[in-house]
Design a protein around this motif. Structure first.
Motif, PDB file in Angstrom:
ATOM      1  N   ALA A 191      55.946   3.188  54.559  1.00 40.58           N
ATOM      2  CA  ALA A 191      55.308   4.385  54.007  1.00 40.58           C
ATOM      3  C   ALA A 191      55.373   5.461  55.070  1.00 40.58           C
ATOM      4  O   ALA A 191      55.091   5.202  56.240  1.00 40.58           O
ATOM      5  N   ILE A 192      55.775   6.661  54.678  1.00 42.50           N
ATOM      6  CA  ILE A 192      55.905   7.784  55.607  1.00 42.50           C
ATOM      7  C   ILE A 192      54.882   8.848  55.225  1.00 42.50           C
ATOM      8  O   ILE A 192      54.795   9.251  54.070  1.00 42.50           O
ATOM      9  N   THR A 193      54.114   9.291  56.207  1.00 42.70           N
ATOM     10  CA  THR A 193      53.127  10.328  55.938  1.00 42.70           C
ATOM     11  C   THR A 193      53.009  11.234  57.159  1.00 42.70           C
ATOM     12  O   THR A 193      53.762  11.112  58.117  1.00 42.70           O
ATOM     13  N   THR A 194      52.047  12.148  57.120  1.00 42.16           N
ATOM     14  CA  THR A 194      51.817  13.048  58.247  1.00 42.16           C
ATOM     15  C   THR A 194      50.340  13.415  58.290  1.00 42.16           C
ATOM     16  O   THR A 194      49.691  13.491  57.248  1.00 42.16           O
ATOM     17  N   SER A 195      49.824  13.596  59.495  1.00 48.65           N
ATOM     18  CA  SER A 195      48.427  13.999  59.643  1.00 48.65           C
ATOM     19  C   SER A 195      48.322  15.419  60.183  1.00 48.65           C
ATOM     20  O   SER A 195      47.251  15.875  60.559  1.00 48.65           O
ATOM     21  N   GLY A 231      38.514  14.515  53.591  1.00 50.54           N
ATOM     22  CA  GLY A 231      39.671  14.608  54.479  1.00 50.54           C
ATOM     23  C   GLY A 231      40.327  15.969  54.439  1.00 50.54           C
ATOM     24  O   GLY A 231      39.869  16.878  53.749  1.00 50.54           O
ATOM     25  N   ASP A 232      41.446  16.083  55.180  1.00 53.73           N
ATOM     26  CA  ASP A 232      42.086  17.397  55.307  1.00 53.73           C
ATOM     27  C   ASP A 232      43.601  17.387  55.224  1.00 53.73           C
ATOM     28  O   ASP A 232      44.215  18.429  55.060  1.00 53.73           O
ATOM     29  N   ASN A 233      44.238  16.178  55.314  1.00 47.30           N
ATOM     30  CA  ASN A 233      45.696  16.195  55.390  1.00 47.30           C
ATOM     31  C   ASN A 233      46.337  15.086  54.563  1.00 47.30           C
ATOM     32  O   ASN A 233      45.647  14.304  53.895  1.00 47.30           O
ATOM     33  N   PHE A 234      47.666  15.020  54.631  1.00 48.69           N
ATOM     34  CA  PHE A 234      48.408  14.141  53.725  1.00 48.69           C
ATOM     35  C   PHE A 234      48.151  12.651  53.948  1.00 48.69           C
ATOM     36  O   PHE A 234      48.256  11.858  53.018  1.00 48.69           O
ATOM     37  N   ASN A 235      47.829  12.254  55.170  1.00 51.47           N
ATOM     38  CA  ASN A 235      47.513  10.836  55.371  1.00 51.47           C
ATOM     39  C   ASN A 235      46.181  10.455  54.727  1.00 51.47           C
ATOM     40  O   ASN A 235      45.883   9.276  54.540  1.00 51.47           O
ATOM     41  N   ASP A 236      45.370  11.472  54.349  1.00 47.67           N
ATOM     42  CA  ASP A 236      44.115  11.223  53.628  1.00 47.67           C
ATOM     43  C   ASP A 236      44.322  11.116  52.119  1.00 47.67           C
ATOM     44  O   ASP A 236      43.433  10.648  51.404  1.00 47.67           O
ATOM     45  N   ILE A 247      36.666  15.225  48.509  1.00 50.77           N
ATOM     46  CA  ILE A 247      36.223  16.494  49.093  1.00 50.77           C
ATOM     47  C   ILE A 247      37.201  16.903  50.184  1.00 50.77           C
ATOM     48  O   ILE A 247      37.457  16.146  51.121  1.00 50.77           O
ATOM     49  N   ALA A 248      37.753  18.106  50.067  1.00 47.03           N
ATOM     50  CA  ALA A 248      38.710  18.615  51.047  1.00 47.03           C
ATOM     51  C   ALA A 248      38.035  19.599  51.986  1.00 47.03           C
ATOM     52  O   ALA A 248      37.169  20.380  51.583  1.00 47.03           O
ATOM     53  N   MET A 249      38.459  19.563  53.234  1.00 50.86           N
ATOM     54  CA  MET A 249      37.956  20.517  54.225  1.00 50.86           C
ATOM     55  C   MET A 249      38.573  21.890  53.974  1.00 50.86           C
ATOM     56  O   MET A 249      39.723  21.994  53.530  1.00 50.86           O
ATOM     57  N   ALA A 250      37.834  22.943  54.285  1.00 49.64           N
ATOM     58  CA  ALA A 250      38.357  24.305  54.109  1.00 49.64           C
ATOM     59  C   ALA A 250      39.575  24.551  54.981  1.00 49.64           C
ATOM     60  O   ALA A 250      40.445  25.347  54.643  1.00 49.64           O
ATOM     61  N   ASN A 251      39.652  23.846  56.107  1.00 53.76           N
ATOM     62  CA  ASN A 251      40.802  23.965  57.007  1.00 53.76           C
ATOM     63  C   ASN A 251      41.936  23.019  56.637  1.00 53.76           C
ATOM     64  O   ASN A 251      42.943  22.938  57.349  1.00 53.76           O
ATOM     65  N   GLY A 252      41.789  22.320  55.524  1.00 51.60           N
ATOM     66  CA  GLY A 252      42.796  21.348  55.103  1.00 51.60           C
ATOM     67  C   GLY A 252      44.067  21.992  54.577  1.00 51.60           C
ATOM     68  O   GLY A 252      44.118  23.197  54.308  1.00 51.60           O
ATOM     69  N   ASP A 253      45.097  21.177  54.422  1.00 52.13           N
ATOM     70  CA  ASP A 253      46.358  21.645  53.863  1.00 52.13           C
ATOM     71  C   ASP A 253      46.123  22.149  52.436  1.00 52.13           C
ATOM     72  O   ASP A 253      45.399  21.509  51.652  1.00 52.13           O
ATOM     73  N   PRO A 254      46.722  23.287  52.071  1.00 52.75           N
ATOM     74  CA  PRO A 254      46.513  23.845  50.720  1.00 52.75           C
ATOM     75  C   PRO A 254      46.831  22.857  49.600  1.00 52.75           C
ATOM     76  O   PRO A 254      46.145  22.840  48.565  1.00 52.75           O
ATOM     77  N   GLU A 255      47.854  22.041  49.794  1.00 53.82           N
ATOM     78  CA  GLU A 255      48.229  21.065  48.760  1.00 53.82           C
ATOM     79  C   GLU A 255      47.143  20.002  48.603  1.00 53.82           C
ATOM     80  O   GLU A 255      46.878  19.531  47.489  1.00 53.82           O
ATOM     81  N   ILE A 256      46.521  19.629  49.692  1.00 59.70           N
ATOM     82  CA  ILE A 256      45.438  18.645  49.634  1.00 59.70           C
ATOM     83  C   ILE A 256      44.239  19.227  48.898  1.00 59.70           C
ATOM     84  O   ILE A 256      43.617  18.568  48.059  1.00 59.70           O
ATOM     85  N   LYS A 257      43.924  20.464  49.187  1.00 61.16           N
ATOM     86  CA  LYS A 257      42.775  21.108  48.526  1.00 61.16           C
ATOM     87  C   LYS A 257      42.964  21.204  47.014  1.00 61.16           C
ATOM     88  O   LYS A 257      42.001  21.110  46.255  1.00 61.16           O
ATOM     89  N   LYS A 258      44.211  21.379  46.590  1.00 58.70           N
ATOM     90  CA  LYS A 258      44.499  21.452  45.145  1.00 58.70           C
ATOM     91  C   LYS A 258      44.143  20.148  44.437  1.00 58.70           C
ATOM     92  O   LYS A 258      43.823  20.136  43.255  1.00 58.70           O
TER      93      LYS A 258
END
Length: 282
Positions: A191-195, A231-236, A247-258
């Protein structure tokens, strides 16, 4: 009873790598009310334990993106890379000369040429350093000193004796990152991801934060609909997509927040404490 899984970097930890008093108090309030709080991070379990103890927190932890889970100091779940995938990933990173860390049951292994690899990668475009603090740059560019947790690896290291949970690879540049992911696509059963924008992480195909969340939920007999992930990023994303409430952090990646039910404040504005008060306790 609810189970609340909280990420560390970009979530519970501020940009200064500290946990605020407000966040600590909110977590302890949840615990006093009978809920279970767990830390679910891409960091190695040893690293998470050190942070948890520093802030006097007592909770389950899921390290290496949920690949290994501890409750009351006991490992209740572990997912490791098979030897074929491990060797293919290692050989590819050696061939491409990437700076990487291997998270294992025997600590974190790092190439002897870590510093040279980092500096070479940065030299592609040194403007990338503008994204980091002086302290972060120092931590990345210095050759890590060998310790009980961090050890050097070279071609003579016997990978077959290690139980590998995760590879953490620095990439720094968008094109470099894309190229590496394309190369890694040839490796089976990973599995490939990014934080974050500057790294790539590789685990077993079944290694992700949802597995960590699920293991703790089953341990305490908590239905998934009664779980919360922050969380805030793709590994979450695996735990955010499967939890009853995300629940997404305001500083999170826009795609995660969606993809989350709710948004909270940033990690520098006690976003975890705000989320607990607004979306969990109420």
């Amino acid at each position: 009873m609810k189970l609340i899984a909280i990420d560390l970097d970009g979530t519970l930890l501020s940009s200064r790598m500290t946990i605020s008093k407000q966040n600590i108090e909110a977590i302890k309030l949840l615990q006093r009310k009978g809920h279970i709080v767990m830390i679910c991070s891409g960091r190695a379990p040893e690293d998470i334990k050190e942070i948890v103890e520093k802030y006097d927190l007592d909770c389950p932890i899921a390290g290496s993106n949920g690949s290994v889970v501890y409750v009351n100091q006991k490992c209740i779940h572990s997912t490791s890379m098979n030897l074929v995938s491990l060797e293919k990933t290692y050989n590819l990173l050696e061939e491409l000369n990437f700076p990487f860390k291997i998270y294992t049951n025997d600590g974190i292994y790092i190439p002897k040429t870590w510093q040279k690899r980092v500096l070479k990668l940065i030299s592609i475009d040194e403007n990338v350093l503008d994204q980091f603090s002086d302290e972060q740059i120092k931590l990345m560019t210095e050759q890590p000193k060998e310790s009980v947790i961090e050890k050097e690896i070279d071609s003579r290291t016997d990978l077959s004796r290690l139980t590998v949970q995760k590879f953490f690879i620095l990439t720094f540049h968008e094109q470099t990152k894309k190229h590496l992911i394309q190369q890694l696509d040839s490796v089976e059963k990973i599995a490939i991801t990014t934080s974050g924008p500057f790294n790539v992480e590789v685990m077993d195909i079944n290694g992700n934060k949802y597995r960590g969340l699920k293991a703790v939920a089953e341990y305490y007999n908590i239905p998934l609909e009664n779980t919360v992930a922050i969380g805030d990023n793709f590994n979450d994303l695996p735990m955010l997509e499967k939890a009853g409430t995300s629940i997404a952090m305001a500083n999170g990646d826009p795609e995660i927040k969606k993809r989350c039910h709710y948004h909270t404040l940033t990690n520098d504005k006690d976003g975890v404490a705000f989320a607990i008060e607004k979306f969990i306790l109420t």
